[in-house]
Design an enzyme around this catalytic site. Structure first.
Site, mmCIF file in Angstrom:
data_model
loop_
_atom_site.group_PDB
_atom_site.id
_atom_site.type_symbol
_atom_site.label_atom_id
_atom_site.label_comp_id
_atom_site.label_asym_id
_atom_site.label_seq_id
_atom_site.Cartn_x
_atom_site.Cartn_y
_atom_site.Cartn_z
ATOM 1 N N LYS A 14 -34.485 33.676 -53.322
ATOM 2 C CA LYS A 14 -35.235 33.742 -54.583
ATOM 3 C C LYS A 14 -36.633 33.129 -54.431
ATOM 4 O O LYS A 14 -37.606 33.709 -54.868
ATOM 5 C CB LYS A 14 -34.473 33.001 -55.698
ATOM 6 C CG LYS A 14 -33.091 33.591 -55.989
ATOM 7 C CD LYS A 14 -32.448 32.951 -57.208
ATOM 8 C CE LYS A 14 -32.007 31.512 -57.000
ATOM 9 N NZ LYS A 14 -30.891 31.335 -56.054
ATOM 10 N N ARG A 128 -32.084 26.422 -43.204
ATOM 11 C CA ARG A 128 -33.172 25.926 -44.046
ATOM 12 C C ARG A 128 -33.149 24.399 -44.098
ATOM 13 O O ARG A 128 -34.189 23.750 -44.056
ATOM 14 C CB ARG A 128 -33.028 26.508 -45.461
ATOM 15 C CG ARG A 128 -34.160 26.117 -46.385
ATOM 16 C CD ARG A 128 -34.124 26.897 -47.677
ATOM 17 N NE ARG A 128 -33.169 26.361 -48.632
ATOM 18 C CZ ARG A 128 -32.941 26.902 -49.829
ATOM 19 N NH1 ARG A 128 -33.560 27.986 -50.198
ATOM 20 N NH2 ARG A 128 -32.058 26.351 -50.651
ATOM 21 N N ARG A 134 -34.047 19.336 -46.984
ATOM 22 C CA ARG A 134 -33.370 19.277 -48.288
ATOM 23 C C ARG A 134 -31.955 18.765 -48.101
ATOM 24 O O ARG A 134 -31.162 19.362 -47.377
ATOM 25 C CB ARG A 134 -33.326 20.685 -48.909
ATOM 26 C CG ARG A 134 -34.362 20.893 -49.971
ATOM 27 C CD ARG A 134 -34.248 22.264 -50.578
ATOM 28 N NE ARG A 134 -33.105 22.408 -51.475
ATOM 29 C CZ ARG A 134 -32.948 23.423 -52.301
ATOM 30 N NH1 ARG A 134 -33.866 24.370 -52.358
ATOM 31 N NH2 ARG A 134 -31.885 23.499 -53.090
HETATM 32 P P1 AMP Z 1 -32.365 25.479 -56.469
HETATM 33 O O1 AMP Z 1 -33.642 24.969 -55.902
HETATM 34 O O2 AMP Z 1 -32.595 26.557 -57.527
HETATM 35 O O3 AMP Z 1 -31.378 25.896 -55.414
HETATM 36 O O4 AMP Z 1 -31.685 24.269 -57.254
HETATM 37 C C1 AMP Z 1 -31.264 23.107 -56.583
HETATM 38 C C2 AMP Z 1 -30.349 22.295 -57.482
HETATM 39 O O5 AMP Z 1 -31.053 21.909 -58.669
HETATM 40 C C3 AMP Z 1 -29.123 23.029 -57.985
HETATM 41 O O6 AMP Z 1 -28.058 22.988 -57.043
HETATM 42 C C4 AMP Z 1 -28.811 22.241 -59.258
HETATM 43 O O7 AMP Z 1 -28.204 21.001 -58.966
HETATM 44 C C5 AMP Z 1 -30.200 21.927 -59.802
HETATM 45 N N1 AMP Z 1 -30.663 22.994 -60.724
HETATM 46 C C6 AMP Z 1 -31.710 23.838 -60.539
HETATM 47 N N2 AMP Z 1 -31.850 24.690 -61.564
HETATM 48 C C7 AMP Z 1 -30.838 24.395 -62.431
HETATM 49 C C8 AMP Z 1 -30.408 24.940 -63.676
HETATM 50 N N3 AMP Z 1 -31.048 25.991 -64.240
HETATM 51 N N4 AMP Z 1 -29.338 24.380 -64.279
HETATM 52 C C9 AMP Z 1 -28.694 23.324 -63.734
HETATM 53 N N5 AMP Z 1 -29.019 22.783 -62.558
HETATM 54 C C10 AMP Z 1 -30.084 23.297 -61.891
#
Ligand code: AMP
Length: 190
Positions: A14, A128, A134
């Site tokens: 994404k 990654r 991360r």
């Molecule tokens: P991402 O970078 O989108 O993979 O998000 C990393 C982490 O951030 C996820 O595993 C969640 O713990 C938290 N997170 C990101 N976006 C959301 C969301 N819309 N709702 C809840 N937790 C989120």
């Protein structure tokens, strides 16, 4: 105005695809995950709270995430459109987004879903993690939990947007450019 929800499990690409889409369509990219990571780095109160969930591969509570999303959108009054990356992730978030956008006479144009098999996701995320540092990408059990959260809480949003005829699945395996072209094709029909 085009507002895209970029969808797919962790590791589907994404973030990478959002980079190409913002350039091509002049959109503002909002990644809730990135906003949380920035807050963790800056050791804000929000960051501290988010970290306790993210470290386990769980989701940050809806109330906190929705409030944050609204603030970020409100801070971009001149945007030509948005790419929501990693939001919504639950039905309450999707309902809140529809309501919030409606109040601003805006709406979600489409959900574009990147489709990738689980084993490919785990491999991509572990790779990654080696490069980005991360924490939630470094450990296979955390990765598997994030994928599990996706299927339990997030995948259902396919039905939410399908019911509005706004769901478009796109094969998420191939070169970055190939996948971008598939996304452009869908967006150009909107
Ligand atoms: P991402 O970078 O989108 O993979 O998000 C990393 C982490 O951030 C996820 O595993 C969640 O713990 C938290 N997170 C990101 N976006 C959301 C969301 N819309 N709702 C809840 N937790 C989120």
């Amino acid at each position: 105005m085009i507002n895209i929800v970029l969808f797919g499990p962790p590791g589907a690409g994404k973030g990478t695809q959002a980079e190409n889409l913002i350039l091509k369509y002049d959109l503002v990219h909002i990644s809730t995950g990135e906003v949380f990571r920035k807050n963790i780095k800056e050791e804000t109160e929000l960051g501290l709270l988010a970290k306790s969930y993210m470290d386990k591969g769980g989701l940050v509570p809806d109330e906190v995430t929705i409030k944050l999303l609204k603030e970020v959108v409100d801070n971009k009054p001149n945007a030509k459109g948005f790419i929501f990356d990693g939001f919504p992730r639950t039905t309450p978030q999707a309902v809140a987004l529809d309501k919030f956008l409606k109040e601003k006479t805006m709406s979600v144009s489409a959900m574009l879903a990147l489709e990738v098999e689980d084993d490919v996701l785990v491999e991509r995320l572990l790779n990654r993690g080696k490069e980005s540092g991360r924490a939630d990408d470094a450990d296979e059990s955390i990765i598997r939990n994030r994928i599990k959260e996706y299927y339990e809480k997030t995948a259902i949003l396919k039905n939410f947007y399908s019911a509005q005829n706004k769901y478009f699945g796109v094969e998420g395996v191939g070169s970055v450019e190939e996948i971008s072209e598939r996304l452009y094709k869908v967006i150009d029909t909107l």
